[in-house]
Design a protein around this motif. Structure first.
Motif, PDB file in Angstrom:
ATOM      1  N   VAL A  44      36.483  34.581  36.455  1.00 24.46           N
ATOM      2  CA  VAL A  44      36.456  35.490  35.310  1.00 24.46           C
ATOM      3  C   VAL A  44      37.793  36.210  35.238  1.00 24.46           C
ATOM      4  N   GLN A  45      38.187  36.579  34.032  1.00 26.24           N
ATOM      5  CA  GLN A  45      39.427  37.333  33.867  1.00 26.24           C
ATOM      6  C   GLN A  45      39.205  38.797  34.196  1.00 26.24           C
ATOM      7  N   ALA A  46      40.270  39.456  34.591  1.00 32.80           N
ATOM      8  CA  ALA A  46      40.204  40.892  34.859  1.00 32.80           C
ATOM      9  C   ALA A  46      39.663  41.617  33.627  1.00 32.80           C
ATOM     10  N   GLU A 103      41.099  42.518  42.793  1.00 36.15           N
ATOM     11  CA  GLU A 103      40.710  42.882  44.162  1.00 36.15           C
ATOM     12  C   GLU A 103      39.218  42.737  44.428  1.00 36.15           C
ATOM     13  N   ASP A 104      38.444  42.435  43.407  1.00 34.73           N
ATOM     14  CA  ASP A 104      37.021  42.143  43.596  1.00 34.73           C
ATOM     15  C   ASP A 104      36.790  40.688  44.015  1.00 34.73           C
ATOM     16  N   VAL A 163      33.233  34.723  43.892  1.00 28.36           N
ATOM     17  CA  VAL A 163      33.695  35.366  42.658  1.00 28.36           C
ATOM     18  C   VAL A 163      35.220  35.413  42.701  1.00 28.36           C
ATOM     19  N   THR A 164      35.843  34.894  41.656  1.00 25.22           N
ATOM     20  CA  THR A 164      37.293  34.924  41.558  1.00 25.22           C
ATOM     21  C   THR A 164      37.686  35.626  40.270  1.00 25.22           C
ATOM     22  N   VAL A 165      38.497  36.668  40.395  1.00 23.10           N
ATOM     23  CA  VAL A 165      38.930  37.438  39.232  1.00 23.10           C
ATOM     24  C   VAL A 165      40.433  37.219  39.046  1.00 23.10           C
ATOM     25  N   SER A 166      40.793  36.659  37.918  1.00 22.79           N
ATOM     26  CA  SER A 166      42.205  36.376  37.645  1.00 22.79           C
ATOM     27  C   SER A 166      42.845  37.532  36.879  1.00 22.79           C
TER      28      SER A 166
END
Length: 124
Positions: A12-14, A89-90, A120-123
């Motif tokens: 998901v995007q920031a 950072e999440d 979970v990857t936050v770009s």
């Protein structure tokens, strides 16, 4: 024995949102306090949130307060984590846990079962 299976992770995007689920099977779900933890690569496991057996009381780690919401559906044997305003950072593997008390889970006390996690990857 309680089996915990997490789902709902992804990229998901920031600024975006995700909702994680943790499906429980085995012993009575409502007999356990539940919690979410996370672990980023190369870092220690970190407390995210906890909820008491009835769902009446919740507790959050400082980094997620005001952005994440923990909830549970005892009829569906499922724990949730609604994550809003996500930050890079999440990014971490998110694990659910079942234990004896929602008030001490932040201290890693009384935890009896762990799930295997969902990523979970936050770009940015």
């Amino acid at each position: 024995q309680v089996q915990l299976v997490e789902s709902g992770g992804g990229l998901v995007q920031a600024g975006g949102s995700l909702r994680l689920s943790c499906a429980a099977s085995g012993r009575t779900f409502s007999g356990y306090a539940m919690g979410w933890f996370r672990q980023a690569p190369g870092k220690e496991r970190e407390f995210v949130a906890a909820i008491t057996r009835s769902g009446g009381t919740t507790d959050y780690g400082d980094p997620v307060k005001g952005r994440f919401t923990i909830s549970r559906d005892n009829g569906e044997n499922t724990l949730y984590l609604q994550m809003n305003s996500l930050k890079p950072e999440d990014t971490a593997a998110y694990l659910c846990a079942a234990g004896t008390s929602g008030f001490t889970m932040r201290y890693y006390r009384g935890i009896e079962y762990w799930g295997k996690g969902t990523l979970v990857t936050v770009s940015s």
